[in-house]
Design a protein around this motif. Structure first.
Motif, PDB file in Angstrom:
ATOM      1  N   LEU A   1       0.839  -1.158   0.149  1.00 55.91           N
ATOM      2  CA  LEU A   1       0.011   0.154  -0.024  1.00 55.91           C
ATOM      3  C   LEU A   1       0.875   1.341  -0.052  1.00 55.91           C
ATOM      4  CD1 LEU A   1      -2.656  -0.914   2.374  1.00 55.91           C
ATOM      5  CD2 LEU A   1      -3.162   0.093   0.214  1.00 55.91           C
TER       6      LEU A   1
ATOM      7  N   PRO B   1      -3.594   4.640  -7.617  1.00 51.16           N
ATOM      8  CA  PRO B   1      -3.315   4.527  -6.270  1.00 51.16           C
ATOM      9  C   PRO B   1      -4.191   5.285  -5.288  1.00 51.16           C
ATOM     10  CG  PRO B   1      -1.406   5.483  -7.384  1.00 51.16           C
ATOM     11  CD  PRO B   1      -2.656   5.304  -8.229  1.00 51.16           C
TER      12      PRO B   1
ATOM     13  N   ILE C   1      -7.411   2.728  -5.095  1.00 50.12           N
ATOM     14  CA  ILE C   1      -6.976   1.711  -4.229  1.00 50.12           C
ATOM     15  C   ILE C   1      -7.180   2.013  -2.959  1.00 50.12           C
ATOM     16  CG2 ILE C   1      -5.283  -0.251  -3.684  1.00 50.12           C
ATOM     17  CD1 ILE C   1      -4.459  -0.322  -6.378  1.00 50.12           C
ATOM     18  N   TRP C   2      -6.378   2.992  -2.383  1.00 51.38           N
ATOM     19  CA  TRP C   2      -6.353   3.648  -1.019  1.00 51.38           C
ATOM     20  C   TRP C   2      -7.753   3.807  -0.472  1.00 51.38           C
ATOM     21  CZ3 TRP C   2      -3.568   4.510   3.094  1.00 51.38           C
ATOM     22  CH2 TRP C   2      -2.115   4.017   3.071  1.00 51.38           C
TER      23      TRP C   2
ATOM     24  N   TYR D   1      -9.748   0.564   0.089  1.00 52.24           N
ATOM     25  CA  TYR D   1      -9.148  -0.179   1.045  1.00 52.24           C
ATOM     26  C   TYR D   1      -9.704   0.388   2.341  1.00 52.24           C
ATOM     27  CZ  TYR D   1      -5.427  -1.749   4.304  1.00 52.24           C
ATOM     28  OH  TYR D   1      -5.011  -2.158   5.241  1.00 52.24           O
TER      29      TYR D   1
ATOM     30  N   PHE E   1      -5.629   9.933   1.958  1.00 55.83           N
ATOM     31  CA  PHE E   1      -5.489   8.877   1.917  1.00 55.83           C
ATOM     32  C   PHE E   1      -5.861   8.048   3.367  1.00 55.83           C
ATOM     33  CE2 PHE E   1      -2.472  10.750  -0.669  1.00 55.83           C
ATOM     34  CZ  PHE E   1      -2.775  10.065  -2.131  1.00 55.83           C
ATOM     35  N   GLY E   2      -6.936   8.447   3.690  1.00 60.07           N
ATOM     36  CA  GLY E   2      -7.480   7.850   5.042  1.00 60.07           C
ATOM     37  C   GLY E   2      -6.871   8.340   6.437  1.00 60.07           C
TER      38      GLY E   2
END
Lengths: 274, 290
Positions: free
Chosen positions: A107, A151, A154-155, A158, A270-271
């Motif tokens: 990741l 990216p 996906i992040w 996720y 990104f979270g």
């Protein structure tokens, strides 16, 4: 007494906030207003009241064929988003539900690819696109936008998938669900909101991408970013036309953006901030 | 619970993303590195030869190089200052009770969704134009001479436009962080007689520290690559006054056809971005452990 004070406080904050908001929003508001003026009106000095003509909108379509770049924007942003989802849903899924020791490193590495400055690869990408005949093609640009946003997709997925409780899976397994049964009947319904948010944010990002879309297109595949940039060397009076084209270019994404405020924070950090 | 079978399946599901990203990252970057050691001009493509460090030397001795690095940093720092300070202030304001909060929020967040060419052209023509812009109208109303922003203060004008685009981002993230601040803590501080300044310095700011770091790092990544805003407003000028590193590389590559020189510039840009990325990854990575 306390009530009067708090009312006065609320009034003060309301006025302050509205002033700040109107100043920040002003360039957009003024663009929308100007788009309903005629070209002579547009340069006659400051005025918030347009005559309400739609001639600029008509001219943008008849003279500049606005519909073509608009459709290119739609095709590129939706196409690249769907392609990115197709690739990343399985990846995010397996990383969230069967993580290995390497998952975190993978990741982080994916995130690091996002740090690569676009200009650093301008020359090779340009040459590759030229040699494969992908310059000014929707196919090439769709692929480009997919890779740029992969990216982030996906992040985001996720972080959403990770919030789905694992116990539900176990309960389903106890009830004798197969792996595919698990995925289709248990996980998918829970994952849909996360996938939808990711899709929304990614369409916004792809719609507004303004480096590759300008550099790798000329006319055929040019989306709105390139179309608007072509207004930078004006000929004749064009204030109202520029405003009309700009309003049309930002309206759909502005409305989508208003609905995605929360997802925006999560997706772009990104979270790290929720 | 994970059997051999599901583990294999999991790997299979991750493979396409990893593979694509790997190719996507390594192939172009390796090409850039290779080109940066070559004499390679698109106008004379038959004549390619090894150049050693000549391209780096060329880039390094070009007076535009240091100016572009300087301009890149000025844009990053200028925009960060405006957006972080402004973002904290507006987030604090939005956190207060008021009427029409939803609409205020929508108005403030909007610039973020405006595509860069539109933002730049709207500011250039509608707001900052010395003849027909709103600023010029205001100057005239006050009896002043209108300012030709992009000729006189090109870099500053670009900073204003870019800051306008990123202010909503900073505000939104800081507001999100602010709203997660424990209300009881605030009340307790208030009861203890802490005034607004003290509460801000000792309670709010430490709480926001992590979000501010994230805002700074993420914005820096994007701000290092400001491009469209320059292209449609000043085109890098006057002279090199508003040329940043990405713009200089673009000029070298696609206007000067100098593949070698542009690639050397690209490698320099990678090194710059990596320094920032290193810190960002640490900030984000910490969050993963939690």
């Amino acid at each position: 007494m306390a009530r009067a004070v708090s009312t006065r406080r609320t009034a003060a904050f309301t006025i302050a906030a509205w002033i700040v908001a109107l100043i920040i929003f002003f360039p957009i508001l003024y663009t929308i207003i100007t788009s309903f003026k005629s070209e002579t009106e547009a340069i006659q000095g400051f005025s918030l009241i347009p005559s309400g003509t739609v001639e600029s909108y008509v001219e943008v379509q008849t003279q500049k064929d606005y519909f073509k770049p608009f459709m290119n924007s739609v095709i590129l942003s939706v196409g690249s988003t769907l392609l990115a989802l197709l690739i990343s849903v399985p990846a995010a899924w397996s990383m969230a539900f069967s993580p290995t020791k390497k998952t975190k490193d993978v990741l982080m590495w994916m995130l690091s690819t996002k740090m690569m400055p676009a200009v650093a690869v301008l020359v090779p990408i340009y040459l590759i696109f030229r040699d494969f005949g992908l310059l000014d093609s929707r196919l090439g640009l769709t692929f480009m936008l997919t890779m740029i946003n992969l990216p982030i997709v996906i992040w985001m997925l996720y972080t959403y998938f990770r919030e789905i409780p694992g116990e539900i899976l176990e309960a389903a397994r106890m009830d004798g669900a197969s792996l595919w049964g698990e995925i289709i009947y248990v996980l998918t319904p829970m994952a849909v909101p996360g996938i939808a948010s990711t899709m929304l944010l990614n369409i916004i990002l792809a719609w507004n991408e303004a480096f590759w879309t300008i550099r790798l297109t000329t006319t055929n595949a040019a989306p709105l970013t390139a179309f608007i940039a072509s207004f930078s060397s004006p000929q004749g009076l064009f204030w109202a036309k520029l405003s009309a084209a700009s309003t049309l270019a930002i309206a759909p994404i502005l409305i989508m953006g208003w609905f995605s405020q929360k997802q925006l924070v999560r997706g772009l950090t990104f979270g790290a901030v929720k | 619970m994970a059997t051999q079978n599901t583990r294999a399946l999991a790997r299979l599901m991750v493979a396409p993303s990893v593979g694509l990203l790997l190719i996507w990252m390594i192939v172009p970057l390796a090409m850039t590195l290779w080109f940066s050691f070559q004499n390679y001009n698109l106008l004379n493509p038959a004549n390619v030869s090894f150049a050693g460090l000549f391209n780096y030397q060329y880039f390094y001795t070009d007076p535009a190089f240091f100016q572009s690095i300087w301009n890149t940093l000025v844009i990053v720092v200028g925009v960060l200052l405006i957006t972080v300070i402004g973002g904290i202030a507006i987030a604090l304001l939005l956190d207060q009770p008021m009427l029409g909060q939803g609409i205020v929020r929508i108005m403030i967040i909007s610039p973020f969704f405006v595509m860069p060419p539109v933002a730049a052209l709207v500011w250039k023509n509608m707001i900052m134009h010395p003849g027909y812009g709103v600023f010029a109208d205001m100057s005239r109303a006050l009896g002043l001479q209108p300012i030709d922003w992009f000729a006189q203060y090109p870099l500053f004008s670009i900073i204003i436009i870019v800051a306008w685009q990123w202010l909503p981002f900073a505000t939104l993230i800081l507001l999100t962080a602010l709203q997660s601040l424990d209300g009881e803590q605030k009340e307790a501080a208030e009861m203890d007689g802490a005034n607004f300044v003290n509460r801000f310095i000792y309670l709010t700011l430490p709480h926001l520290a992590r979000s501010i770091t994230v805002v700074i790092l993420i914005q820096t990544i994007f701000l290092l690559g400001v491009y469209a805003e320059i292209l449609v407003t000043t085109n890098g000028g006057p002279g090199y006054a508003s040329t940043n590193l990405p713009f200089l590389i673009y000029r070298t590559a696609l206007l000067g056809y100098d593949v070698g020189g542009a690639s050397a510039g690209g490698i320099i840009a990678v090194i710059l971005a990596n320094i920032v990325a290193f810190f960002l990854m640490r900030a984000v990575g910490k969050n993963l452990d939690r």
